[in-house]
Design a protein around this motif. Structure first.
Motif, PDB file in Angstrom:
ATOM      1  N   CYS A 120     -37.739 -26.549  24.289  1.00  0.00           N
ATOM      2  CA  CYS A 120     -37.334 -27.839  24.835  1.00  0.00           C
ATOM      3  C   CYS A 120     -36.932 -28.781  23.702  1.00  0.00           C
ATOM      4  O   CYS A 120     -37.596 -28.817  22.660  1.00  0.00           O
ATOM      5  CB  CYS A 120     -38.485 -28.464  25.634  1.00  0.00           C
ATOM      6  N   ARG A 121     -35.851 -29.524  23.911  1.00  0.00           N
ATOM      7  CA  ARG A 121     -35.422 -30.525  22.941  1.00  0.00           C
ATOM      8  C   ARG A 121     -34.692 -31.627  23.683  1.00  0.00           C
ATOM      9  O   ARG A 121     -34.170 -31.401  24.782  1.00  0.00           O
ATOM     10  CB  ARG A 121     -34.534 -29.899  21.873  1.00  0.00           C
ATOM     11  N   PRO A 122     -34.635 -32.811  23.125  1.00  0.00           N
ATOM     12  CA  PRO A 122     -33.917 -33.902  23.800  1.00  0.00           C
ATOM     13  C   PRO A 122     -32.444 -33.557  23.964  1.00  0.00           C
ATOM     14  O   PRO A 122     -31.850 -32.867  23.131  1.00  0.00           O
ATOM     15  CB  PRO A 122     -34.106 -35.081  22.839  1.00  0.00           C
ATOM     16  N   ILE A 123     -31.872 -34.060  25.047  1.00  0.00           N
ATOM     17  CA  ILE A 123     -30.440 -33.877  25.290  1.00  0.00           C
ATOM     18  C   ILE A 123     -29.713 -35.065  24.669  1.00  0.00           C
ATOM     19  O   ILE A 123     -29.797 -36.192  25.163  1.00  0.00           O
ATOM     20  CB  ILE A 123     -30.130 -33.784  26.792  1.00  0.00           C
ATOM     21  N   ARG A 124     -29.016 -34.799  23.574  1.00  0.00           N
ATOM     22  CA  ARG A 124     -28.289 -35.860  22.879  1.00  0.00           C
ATOM     23  C   ARG A 124     -26.784 -35.772  23.090  1.00  0.00           C
ATOM     24  O   ARG A 124     -26.107 -36.793  23.126  1.00  0.00           O
ATOM     25  CB  ARG A 124     -28.599 -35.809  21.382  1.00  0.00           C
ATOM     26  N   THR A 125     -26.260 -34.548  23.209  1.00  0.00           N
ATOM     27  CA  THR A 125     -24.823 -34.359  23.374  1.00  0.00           C
ATOM     28  C   THR A 125     -24.547 -33.392  24.517  1.00  0.00           C
ATOM     29  O   THR A 125     -25.111 -32.294  24.556  1.00  0.00           O
ATOM     30  CB  THR A 125     -24.181 -33.812  22.085  1.00  0.00           C
ATOM     31  N   ILE A 126     -23.693 -33.818  25.448  1.00  0.00           N
ATOM     32  CA  ILE A 126     -23.286 -32.981  26.577  1.00  0.00           C
ATOM     33  C   ILE A 126     -21.782 -32.747  26.486  1.00  0.00           C
ATOM     34  O   ILE A 126     -21.007 -33.694  26.305  1.00  0.00           O
ATOM     35  CB  ILE A 126     -23.625 -33.650  27.922  1.00  0.00           C
ATOM     36  N   LEU A 127     -21.369 -31.500  26.606  1.00  0.00           N
ATOM     37  CA  LEU A 127     -19.952 -31.151  26.601  1.00  0.00           C
ATOM     38  C   LEU A 127     -19.509 -30.843  28.019  1.00  0.00           C
ATOM     39  O   LEU A 127     -20.090 -29.987  28.689  1.00  0.00           O
ATOM     40  CB  LEU A 127     -19.701 -29.943  25.698  1.00  0.00           C
ATOM     41  N   LEU A 128     -18.483 -31.549  28.502  1.00  0.00           N
ATOM     42  CA  LEU A 128     -17.924 -31.321  29.837  1.00  0.00           C
ATOM     43  C   LEU A 128     -16.711 -30.411  29.738  1.00  0.00           C
ATOM     44  O   LEU A 128     -15.797 -30.659  28.942  1.00  0.00           O
ATOM     45  CB  LEU A 128     -17.499 -32.645  30.476  1.00  0.00           C
ATOM     46  N   THR A 129     -16.670 -29.376  30.569  1.00  0.00           N
ATOM     47  CA  THR A 129     -15.539 -28.458  30.588  1.00  0.00           C
ATOM     48  C   THR A 129     -15.315 -27.938  32.003  1.00  0.00           C
ATOM     49  O   THR A 129     -16.241 -27.913  32.815  1.00  0.00           O
ATOM     50  CB  THR A 129     -15.760 -27.275  29.633  1.00  0.00           C
ATOM     51  N   ASN A 130     -14.089 -27.551  32.299  1.00  0.00           N
ATOM     52  CA  ASN A 130     -13.799 -26.966  33.603  1.00  0.00           C
ATOM     53  C   ASN A 130     -14.217 -25.497  33.627  1.00  0.00           C
ATOM     54  O   ASN A 130     -14.752 -25.004  34.604  1.00  0.00           O
ATOM     55  CB  ASN A 130     -12.313 -27.092  33.934  1.00  0.00           C
ATOM     56  N   ASP A 131     -13.966 -24.797  32.505  1.00  0.00           N
ATOM     57  CA  ASP A 131     -14.346 -23.389  32.372  1.00  0.00           C
ATOM     58  C   ASP A 131     -15.015 -23.177  31.025  1.00  0.00           C
ATOM     59  O   ASP A 131     -14.587 -23.745  30.013  1.00  0.00           O
ATOM     60  CB  ASP A 131     -13.116 -22.480  32.471  1.00  0.00           C
ATOM     61  N   LEU A 132     -16.054 -22.368  31.014  1.00  0.00           N
ATOM     62  CA  LEU A 132     -16.715 -22.018  29.763  1.00  0.00           C
ATOM     63  C   LEU A 132     -16.073 -20.743  29.226  1.00  0.00           C
ATOM     64  O   LEU A 132     -16.297 -19.649  29.755  1.00  0.00           O
ATOM     65  CB  LEU A 132     -18.215 -21.829  29.982  1.00  0.00           C
ATOM     66  N   THR A 133     -15.254 -20.905  28.202  1.00  0.00           N
ATOM     67  CA  THR A 133     -14.564 -19.793  27.565  1.00  0.00           C
ATOM     68  C   THR A 133     -15.079 -19.630  26.133  1.00  0.00           C
ATOM     69  O   THR A 133     -15.899 -20.426  25.661  1.00  0.00           O
ATOM     70  CB  THR A 133     -13.052 -20.041  27.533  1.00  0.00           C
TER      71      THR A 133
END
Length: 433
Positions: A120-133
């Motif tokens: 477990c770790r804090p969520i600091r950065t979230i990446l938004l994408t339509n598809d995970l490639t």
């Protein structure tokens, strides 16, 4: 005028009661007026751990101000509880479920948390994408992000092994190794009111929007049991036995005494309570002989569901609809199939949309124009024969623009400690060359 402001203050206090700012202090109050324009502005700023801003504009000084009235006043209220505290994965998932409840997803879909980090770790950065490639995963690794929200689920079918030779399984292994959580909302975002399909249909213009395939409540399946009891005593006995055998569930019943003295009873019970309830009723002669079982329909959820139909406030030409959708989707090219006896100057009054692959949802819908990502050849032929024109953008191009909307919503609901980034390498695999 003062009477009106006192009313406004009371309404503000009512609004804040029960919220985190209910102990707020009126830190600043500002007032400005103009007799020429006969307008006034009252601004209240409250500070507690949270902040609350209220602006009231009135065009009549002598009229009391009510926050619930929008005419002849315009009233805007914003309530914010932004914080800078660190957020863990569970807290981020709770926010995501508020924005698009996973219960709205289609039964065949694979939504929610697909990869959970070991540590477990804090969520600091979230990446938004339509598809995970592969390229998107490299992008996530390079920025050391903590979570990927991939609109399409990268893991869809059941897996019997995790091996590097399968590219999707390789992505899951890389995510686990890097400690990156992977979440997919897919059809939950499609269905939710104000979600992807509402955004998509809004590209053509404003209108009266309805849902094509209505979502229903996710509550457990229930049944209605109709039976009779010969007396009040027998009814009391039956209900006591039903409650004893179903002590962990709630049973609702309604009983009406007929002219002959017999009680007509309707009992609502959840699916899990059906077998024991039937057994109880079969042990009593009157209820056994009269018993009928009906499956109760789940109530619809207004505004939620797959696809949208819009009756435009201002009809436009097909050429204009194409131009507006190009701008809305950020595309230079779209595929078009003209409906039978239609031209680019034909008027479009009704538009049906479905993000992604919308053939099954749009099938048979009466509209001047269909907008979706992709449809099969024969689905397009059927639409054209019915006089409906079709705009195809390619699958993910009909969805990707909504990520910018979600990014702004997440920024409002998440802590300031969380940064939400749009992928720069995510794109539809198909392009016009």
């Amino acid at each position: 005028m003062l009477t009106g402001y006192r009313t406004a203050f009371r309404r503000v206090l009512q609004f804040t009661k029960g919220r985190s700012c209910h102990k707020a202090i009126f830190q600043t109050v500002t007032f400005s007026s103009s007799s020429y324009f006969k307008s006034s502005v009252l601004t209240l700023t409250l500070f507690s751990p949270a902040s609350f801003h209220c602006t009231i504009r009135s065009n009549l000084f002598s009229t009391p101000l009510h926050l619930s009235h929008f005419s002849p006043f315009s009233c805007s209220i914003s309530y914010s509880s932004r914080s800078t505290s660190l957020m863990d994965l569970k807290e981020v998932l709770e926010v995501l479920d508020q924005l698009g409840p996973l219960s709205l997803a289609e039964s065949w879909d694979n939504v929610g948390l697909l990869v959970e980090p070991i540590k477990c770790r804090p969520i600091r950065t979230i990446l938004l994408t339509n598809d995970l490639t592969d390229s998107v995963m490299s992008e996530a690794e390079a920025m050391n992000c903590d979570m990927i929200i991939s609109y399409h689920p990268p893991l869809f079918r059941p897996m019997k092994r995790l091996v590097l030779k399968d590219w999707k399984q390789q992505l899951a292994i890389r995510a686990i190794t890097a400690g990156i959580a992977v979440f997919s909302p897919h059809t939950a975002w499609d269905s939710v009111k104000g979600g992807l399909n509402d955004w998509l249909v809004g590209g053509v213009g404003s209108g009266k929007v309805s849902v094509l395939s209505q979502s229903v409540s996710s509550a457990p399946k229930s049944h209605r049991l109709d039976f009779t009891a010969r007396s009040q005593e027998e009814l009391n006995t039956i209900m006591a036995e039903l409650k004893e055998i179903n002590s962990s569930v709630s049973l609702q019943h309604n009983a009406v005494r007929s002219e002959s003295g017999v009680y007509l009873v309707s009992l609502i019970c959840p699916d899990s309570a059906l077998p024991p309830s039937v057994q109880v009723l079969l042990q009593h002669a009157a209820s056994s002989q009269s018993l009928s079982i009906l499956q109760a329909e789940k109530p619809p959820l207004p505004g939620h569901g797959q696809g949208r139909l819009s009756v435009l406030d201002e009809p436009i030409t097909l050429a204009m609809a194409i131009k507006q959708m190009k701008s809305h989707l950020g595309l230079n090219h779209l595929r078009l199939a003209l409906g039978a006896r239609r031209t680019l100057e034909s008027i479009v009054s009704t538009v049906a949309v479905c993000a992604g692959s919308g053939g099954s949802v749009l099938n048979g819908v009466k509209a001047d124009l269909y907008i979706t990502g992709e449809m099969s050849h024969h689905e397009v032929l059927d639409a054209v024969a019915a006089g409906c024109s079709v705009i195809l953008s390619e699958h993910s191009n009909s969805e990707r623009g909504f990520l910018s909307v979600i990014r702004e919503r997440l920024k409002v609901h998440l802590s300031d400690s969380v940064t939400v980034v749009l992928s720069q390498v995510d794109r539809d695999p198909l392009e016009v060359v």
